[in-house]
Scaffold this active site. Sequence first.
Site, PDB file in Angstrom:
ATOM      1  N   GLU A 156      -4.113   6.402   8.846  1.00  0.00           N
ATOM      2  CA  GLU A 156      -5.030   7.160   7.990  1.00  0.00           C
ATOM      3  C   GLU A 156      -6.223   7.628   8.800  1.00  0.00           C
ATOM      4  OE1 GLU A 156      -6.508   4.828   4.741  1.00  0.00           O
ATOM      5  OE2 GLU A 156      -4.735   5.190   3.519  1.00  0.00           O
TER       6      GLU A 156
ATOM      7  N   LYS B  83       0.816  -1.218   0.000  1.00  0.00           N
ATOM      8  CA  LYS B  83       0.000   0.000   0.000  1.00  0.00           C
ATOM      9  C   LYS B  83       0.852   1.272   0.000  1.00  0.00           C
ATOM     10  CE  LYS B  83      -3.524  -2.143   2.912  1.00  0.00           C
ATOM     11  NZ  LYS B  83      -4.272  -3.011   2.033  1.00  0.00           N
TER      12      LYS B  83
ATOM     13  N   ARG C 223      -4.981  -8.187 -10.749  1.00  0.00           N
ATOM     14  CA  ARG C 223      -5.455  -9.483 -11.252  1.00  0.00           C
ATOM     15  C   ARG C 223      -6.849  -9.323 -11.843  1.00  0.00           C
ATOM     16  NH1 ARG C 223      -6.479  -9.287  -5.692  1.00  0.00           N
ATOM     17  NH2 ARG C 223      -8.720  -9.346  -5.254  1.00  0.00           N
TER      18      ARG C 223
ATOM     19  N   HIS D 179     -14.542  -8.698   5.331  1.00  0.00           N
ATOM     20  CA  HIS D 179     -13.713  -8.372   4.169  1.00  0.00           C
ATOM     21  C   HIS D 179     -13.867  -9.339   3.011  1.00  0.00           C
ATOM     22  CE1 HIS D 179     -12.089  -5.039   6.386  1.00  0.00           C
ATOM     23  NE2 HIS D 179     -11.916  -5.862   7.410  1.00  0.00           N
TER      24      HIS D 179
HETATM   25  C1  MV4 Z   1     -10.475   2.100   5.075  1.00  0.00           C
HETATM   26  C2  MV4 Z   1     -11.766   2.255   5.583  1.00  0.00           C
HETATM   27  C3  MV4 Z   1     -12.061   3.449   6.212  1.00  0.00           C
HETATM   28  N1  MV4 Z   1     -11.140   4.424   6.311  1.00  0.00           N
HETATM   29  N2  MV4 Z   1      -9.596   3.111   5.186  1.00  0.00           N
HETATM   30  C4  MV4 Z   1     -10.833  -2.563   4.107  1.00  0.00           C
HETATM   31  C5  MV4 Z   1      -9.782  -3.471   3.516  1.00  0.00           C
HETATM   32  C6  MV4 Z   1      -8.912  -2.616   2.671  1.00  0.00           C
HETATM   33  N3  MV4 Z   1      -9.204  -2.857   1.295  1.00  0.00           N
HETATM   34  C7  MV4 Z   1      -9.227  -1.219   3.076  1.00  0.00           C
HETATM   35  N4  MV4 Z   1     -10.434  -1.236   3.850  1.00  0.00           N
HETATM   36  C8  MV4 Z   1     -10.941  -0.095   4.380  1.00  0.00           C
HETATM   37  N5  MV4 Z   1     -10.083   0.963   4.493  1.00  0.00           N
HETATM   38  C9  MV4 Z   1      -9.933   4.235   5.786  1.00  0.00           C
HETATM   39  N6  MV4 Z   1      -9.022   5.220   5.898  1.00  0.00           N
HETATM   40  C10 MV4 Z   1     -12.673   1.208   5.436  1.00  0.00           C
HETATM   41  C11 MV4 Z   1     -12.256   0.019   4.835  1.00  0.00           C
HETATM   42  C12 MV4 Z   1     -13.230  -1.014   4.651  1.00  0.00           C
HETATM   43  C13 MV4 Z   1     -13.770  -1.710   5.716  1.00  0.00           C
HETATM   44  C14 MV4 Z   1     -13.369  -1.456   7.006  1.00  0.00           C
HETATM   45  C15 MV4 Z   1     -13.935  -2.124   8.060  1.00  0.00           C
HETATM   46  C16 MV4 Z   1     -14.924  -3.078   7.816  1.00  0.00           C
HETATM   47  C17 MV4 Z   1     -15.312  -3.368   6.549  1.00  0.00           C
HETATM   48  C18 MV4 Z   1     -14.751  -2.693   5.478  1.00  0.00           C
HETATM   49  C19 MV4 Z   1     -15.155  -2.992   4.193  1.00  0.00           C
HETATM   50  C20 MV4 Z   1     -14.599  -2.301   3.154  1.00  0.00           C
HETATM   51  C21 MV4 Z   1     -13.644  -1.323   3.375  1.00  0.00           C
END
Ligand code: MV4
Length: 524
Positions: free
Chosen positions: A226, A142, A318, A261
């Site tokens: 973040e 990331k 992918r 997730h």
């Molecule tokens: C976040 C977020 C909120 N704020 N970043 C989840 C996995 C990865 N792909 C990034 N994700 C997230 N990043 C910030 N700054 C919310 C998610 C998020 C998520 C977080 C908690 C529970 C379920 C989620 C589902 C999708 C994305």
Amino acid sequence: MLYQGQRRPSLFFAKQNPTETKKRMKKIEKILVANRGEIALRVMRTAKEMGIQTVAIYSEADRLAPHVKFADQAVCVGPPPSNQSYLLGDKIIQICKELNVDAIHPGYGFLSENAAFCQKVTDAGLIFIGPSPESIEVMGDKLSSKHAVARYNIPMVPGTPDAVTDREEAKRKSKEIGYPVLIKASAGGGGKGMRVVEKEEEFDEQMDRAVSEAIASFGNGAVFVEKYITSPKHIEIQVLGDKHGNIVHLFERECSVQRRHQKVVEEAPSAVLTPAIREAMGKCAVDVARACNYYGAGTVEFIVDEDLNFYFLEMNTRLQVEHPVTELITGVDLVKEMILVAEGHPLSFKQEDLQIQGHAVECRVCAEDPKNNFLPDVGTLHTYVRPQGNGVRVDDGMEEGMAIPIYYDPMIAKLITYGKDRSEAIDKMVRAIDEYKIVGIQTTLPFCKFVLRHEAFVSGNFDTRFISLYYKPEVLDTLPQAEEEMLAAALASHLLVNHKPVSQASTSNAGNPSRWKTQRTALR
Ligand code: MV4
């Protein structure tokens, strides 16, 4: 405690992979699919249509699997566990040499985002049907992906640009950013190494947890901070690039309905994006791809807040599980384009040639028991009857009588529907779920039906909290019957058309706390 510093992308690949070979054209006559299940079949079907020979690999647990029968040739690579079969990169490359294979399609999962494998494939004189090892490497982390896109104007969530190692400095920065903050593992994925911190007193503990989890899961303890966006939508953009520098986007997929997730229901397009925001996100996604000289199919992930501000999160290098919804609304066969790009062809269409037509929804059919905490359910498919009819696509990799092996991902099929608009696609999905007959194992289909009939989903007024807000196992015991369903659907579409905020949900005792507005009128 010592925190491991940020891992920079290595220069190893750049030296070993001269770019002059990229523009050479090479006809692919035989493809080995380094995968199993529905995606192996999905890839081989397109290969067959293109007159390309196919080679399947399989583990001892998959001897009788449809992907093995479908292929022109099939080779057993080892015992059931993935690390003794589908993950044996060197063995797979050896098989390619013996069978005169030209190219490897990795599907998703397994070796698909393994930069070292991609490099070895190329070094062996084979074509990797996917991006360059450099793109995989840079986007696999990331922080390095954020650095890669830094010279473009890509909106990102306020946060630290590098790994945080000093707690006191991290706390100073978090105060600046403003709580709640999210500590994320740079090498992260699937929510591992991710911790929400509500206030400064919790920071040390959550940082320790994030770092240990990151080391345990990825062997890399680099974490960054973040601003935590509390109720985002997860919206991703499909991109496609060729080896001549052309990159287009194929619009968005809405993937907010997730459980731990894991995506559950996906759709395209999103019910809330305006044409202007869609275009802006598409441009950003193309820039992200350009930042890493991307070719092949890829996905740029964004989170979108309630005011429709969008932020770049990461890029997946992918073909994704949910790619069919994009194929249905654009008419593009993404696997075919991946193969043509791998051969060296320039893209046959421009951005202006692409448009969204209709609406598509996908449900992931997993061998899990939604009434029992989604525990993986293994057994034999005593009855397996697929739904059919106009606008229904089933991508699966099994057949009646087959045993579901315990060794792999529980996703056994994808049910995808297509309609002229969102409500038609949803109605078709509910009909198709009712028509799908699976006896012998529990699946997530009843759970998907609950999602599709929930007024928050129907109205478009939902975000990544959907399941935690509305789902409890008991709701599956009281799914509305046909007549009630018609009434609920009529009510929901009335609310949608009239842009009214959604009030009490009939299938849950909570009100709807989201405030997303759908763009139905804007799309017409
Ligand atoms: C976040 C977020 C909120 N704020 N970043 C989840 C996995 C990865 N792909 C990034 N994700 C997230 N990043 C910030 N700054 C919310 C998610 C998020 C998520 C977080 C908690 C529970 C379920 C989620 C589902 C999708 C994305």
